[in-house]
Design an enzyme around this catalytic site. Structure first.
Site, PDB file in Angstrom:
ATOM      1  N   GLU A 300       0.810  -1.285   0.180  1.00 41.85           N
ATOM      2  CA  GLU A 300      -0.083  -0.102   0.044  1.00 41.85           C
ATOM      3  C   GLU A 300       0.724   1.187   0.062  1.00 41.85           C
ATOM      4  OE1 GLU A 300       0.607  -2.359   2.388  1.00 41.85           O
ATOM      5  OE2 GLU A 300       0.403  -1.484   4.489  1.00 41.85           O
ATOM      6  N   HIS A 324      -7.856  -4.288  -1.327  1.00 43.63           N
ATOM      7  CA  HIS A 324      -7.235  -4.147  -0.249  1.00 43.63           C
ATOM      8  C   HIS A 324      -6.147  -3.124  -0.127  1.00 43.63           C
ATOM      9  CE1 HIS A 324      -5.402  -6.596   3.246  1.00 43.63           C
ATOM     10  NE2 HIS A 324      -4.293  -5.753   2.466  1.00 43.63           N
ATOM     11  N   HIS A 328      -6.249   0.412   2.457  1.00 39.82           N
ATOM     12  CA  HIS A 328      -5.007   0.982   3.446  1.00 39.82           C
ATOM     13  C   HIS A 328      -4.753   2.299   3.423  1.00 39.82           C
ATOM     14  CE1 HIS A 328      -3.086  -2.774   4.905  1.00 39.82           C
ATOM     15  NE2 HIS A 328      -2.891  -3.150   3.937  1.00 39.82           N
ATOM     16  N   ASP A 405       8.397  -9.920  10.893  1.00 42.98           N
ATOM     17  CA  ASP A 405       7.814 -10.855   9.973  1.00 42.98           C
ATOM     18  C   ASP A 405       7.222 -12.194  10.523  1.00 42.98           C
ATOM     19  OD1 ASP A 405       7.781 -10.420   6.954  1.00 42.98           O
ATOM     20  OD2 ASP A 405       9.009 -12.222   6.919  1.00 42.98           O
ATOM     21  N   TYR A 413      -5.090 -10.505   9.842  1.00 49.81           N
ATOM     22  CA  TYR A 413      -5.840 -10.199   8.539  1.00 49.81           C
ATOM     23  C   TYR A 413      -7.309 -10.800   9.062  1.00 49.81           C
ATOM     24  CZ  TYR A 413      -2.086  -9.263   5.546  1.00 49.81           C
ATOM     25  OH  TYR A 413      -0.908  -8.654   4.933  1.00 49.81           O
TER      26      TYR A 413
END
Ligand code: BES
Ligand code: ZN
Length: 632
Positions: A300, A324, A328, A405, A413
């Site tokens: 994004e 999506h 953002h 990460d 999500y």
């Protein structure tokens, strides 16, 4: 904290000025005050923002394709208390040539001990300066930048460069405070070789560049404060096609036609998003469709979403990814996670919002299918996290000592989106939408913590209603493991029939070709994904023949088919698998397939090793790092 309380108060006053102004009403929102609560402390940055904080970055860099490095300067504006001695920046592998103040006087600096995840603190003595200039080269082999050979591009003639900043990769090419809670405005002047075009996640001041020694200089400006992970660049043989008044797409000339065809609805998507949660705050909304090694589906980057070419299916069936990344622009770029433990505030909100855009534009049936596939992803993510008691099934993550990460799974999500659906159900859509719209406006251009959101929810939506509080169970949702019993599962009305046909096929029934032809991509995906993991060679062959699965151009369908094939050690699909793993490097596809192969013992492991030896050099560092941990 080394700073005296009075000095800290002075700095906070400095940073806070203007923070009360309605940010959306003006073109240049103030650089917001840094958050000062303990939960806003970012363990993934060396910055000490209460002592000295970067407010603005000016990059002046040359892209050296031969040397595979960015080289030049980053000039940083610093807000600091009067008695602040030093500013601490993040850096990872950067080659620092020197630091000076804005009059050119050298400033003393040190690079601290390097941590494998975080890199090393770059500490600069301010000597009273409030603007410092760092001369440097990007890290050799640094993780944010991928330098592609012409063979790795669509056109095959010119090299290409792109960056990926999220989560903490930008410190490999920009020496700044690389923390999502420290917003910065920025500009850049980028020199690219003649014949290549530079684009960035900012306003483009010189669309065609200006001729300079060694190529062309391109200038960019972002006058809204953004988190550092949102600074992004790409340089390549790029053309542009407008899609609407304030929307368009950049990509390589040879793939522009099909790319622009796929993205025809983008302007309408922006309108749909605005109708839900308020005005789009960033001016233009463009996309850059990258070469296939881009490690994510999308990213994004403000004003310029980066997207994988694997969404270009030919039938516009995978555009929810655009919804999506566009979403953002509110949840992520306007109001973003203050620390990586709050990642669900970015992705859970965005997954929810994405689905609302899809519903608005394409109807409830299609949106419900996507949401229901998301529910399956949630079940898989819970399994992967070790079941309902797994620590990483929490929305608010404990990332102590970990690479951010590691915590970035589908829990953020899908459990995040499910939580918001559960609130929506409890208060009703109208009230919920009004709250959300207001929430984005009130927190525009600010970072947010989980605790901050929860407090806002209580103050502005729940408002002390004990029934509502009990019905939702906010703390349980946010801080506990597992999935609360009130979780809203959106069920697609179309899926039971699909599931029934899959079950029938597994029992020896015919391949439902007429249905398949009529089905949309989510239905096809559901069919293949819901087949039992054990099927005979004959059943697999018949399916492949009927639906042409090994030759599927739709990446989502190809992926679920290859997972099924690998689970069954189905040799005839290996060439298709090899091509898929070579032709694109999207981590969401690549990593699970290598994992599946490694789980297939003496059949799969040699294949995984053979393929990875060939494909590893093609992948971006993000994908490589994950797969390195799988194929050993
Ligand atoms: N911001 C993410 C990509 C990301 C996540 C980068 C974590 C670095 C760390 C982006 O918005 C995203 O979620 N992309 C998804 C696509 C989406 C449709 C679920 C992806 O790449 O698969
Ligand atoms: Zn996202």
């Amino acid at each position: 904290m080394t700073l005296k309380t009075t000095a800290r108060a002075a700095l906070l006053a400095l940073l806070l000025c203007g923070a009360a102004m309605p940010a959306l009403a003006q073109s240049n929102p103030p650089v917001p005050a840094i958050l000062t609560t303990p939960e806003a402390h970012d363990i993934h940055s060396y910055a000490q923002p209460l002592v000295a904080r970067v407010t603005h970055v000016d990059l002046d860099l040359t892209a050296d394709f031969a040397g595979q490095k960015m080289t030049g300067t980053a000039a940083l504006d610093i807000a600091a208390a009067p008695d602040a001695k030093e500013v601490v920046l993040d850096s990872k592998g950067l080659v620092i040539h020197g630091v000076a103040d804005d009059k050119g006087a050298a400033l003393p600096w040190t690079l601290g001990k390097a941590d494998p995840n975080l890199g090393a603190p770059l500490t600069v003595q301010l000597n009273g300066a409030r603007r410092i200039v760092v001369s440097y080269d990007s890290a050799p082999g640094g993780a944010a930048l991928q330098w592609l050979t012409p063979a790795q591009t669509a056109g095959k003639k010119k090299p290409y460069l792109f960056s990926q900043g999220e989560a903490i990769l930008n410190r490999t090419w920009i020496p700044t405070q690389d923390s999502p809670g420290i917003r910065q405005t920025w500009t850049a002047r980028i020199v690219a070789p003649e014949g290549l075009k530079a684009v960035m996640s900012a306003e483009m001041l010189t669309p065609d560049g200006e001729p300079v020694a060694g190529g062309r200089a391109y200038r960019f400006k972002m006058d809204k404060p953004v988190a550092s992970y949102l600074i992004a660049i790409a340089i390549g043989d790029l053309t542009f096609t407008p899609l609407g008044q304030r929307t368009g797409v950049y990509t390589e000339p040879s793939v522009m036609k099909k790319t622009a065809y796929e993205l025809v609805d983008v302007e309408k998507m922006v309108e749909a998003a605005e109708s839900l949660y308020g005005p789009y705050a960033w001016g233009r909304y463009d996309l850059l469709v990258l070469p296939p090694s881009f490690p994510f589906g999308g990213m994004e980057n403000p004003r310029l979403t980066f997207a994988t070419p694997t969404i270009i299916a030919g039938d516009r069936s995978l555009v929810s990814l655009v919804a999506h990344e566009l979403a953002h622009s509110w949840s992520g770029n306007l109001v973003n996670n203050a620390t990586w433990s709050d990642f669900w505030l970015n992705e859970g909100f965005t997954d929810y919002f994405e689905n609302r855009i899809m519903e608005k534009l394409y109807g409830k049936a299609r949106a419900d299918m996507l949401a229901d596939l998301g529910w399956s992803d949630l079940q898989d993510a819970i399994k992967d996290a070790g079941g309902l008691t797994g620590a990483d099934t929490r929305l608010h993550l404990d990332l102590t000592g970990r690479d951010p990460d590691d915590g970035m799974t589908d829990i953020a999500y899908q459990k995040g989106a499910t939580f918001l659906r559960t609130i929506e159900k409890a208060v009703g859509r109208e009230r919920w939408d009004a709250y959300l719209k207001d929430y984005f406006a009130r927190h525009a251009f600010q970072s947010q913590t989980t605790a901050g959101f929860v407090a806002d929810l209580r103050a502005n939506l729940i408002k002390g209603d004990p029934k509502l509080e009990a019905e939702i169970g906010i703390d349980k949702w946010v801080y506990d493991v597992g999935l609360p019993a009130n979780a809203v599962h959106i069920k697609s009305a179309a899926f039971p029939a699909v599931d029934a046909l899959a079950a029938a096929y597994a029992k020896g029934g015919p391949a439902p070709l007429a249905k398949w032809k009529a089905w949309s991509t989510p239905e096809r995906t559901r069919f293949v994904a819901s087949l039992p993991r054990e099927l005979s060679k004959e059943r697999l062959a018949a399916l492949d023949k009927a639906f042409g699965l090994s030759a599927q151009g739709n990446s989502e369908i190809r992926f679920v088919w290859l997972e099924l094939a690998v689970a069954n050690r189905y040799d005839p699909a290996v060439p298709s698998l090899e091509a898929f793993l070579t032709d694109q490097g999207r981590r969401k596809f690549v990593a699970p397939l290598f994992k599946d192969l490694m789980a297939q013992g003496d059949w799969g492991q040699p294949i995984a090793k053979r393929l990875y030896a060939k494909t590893r050099p093609l992948y971006h560092a993000v994908t490589r790092q994950t797969v390195d941990g799988i194929v050993k």
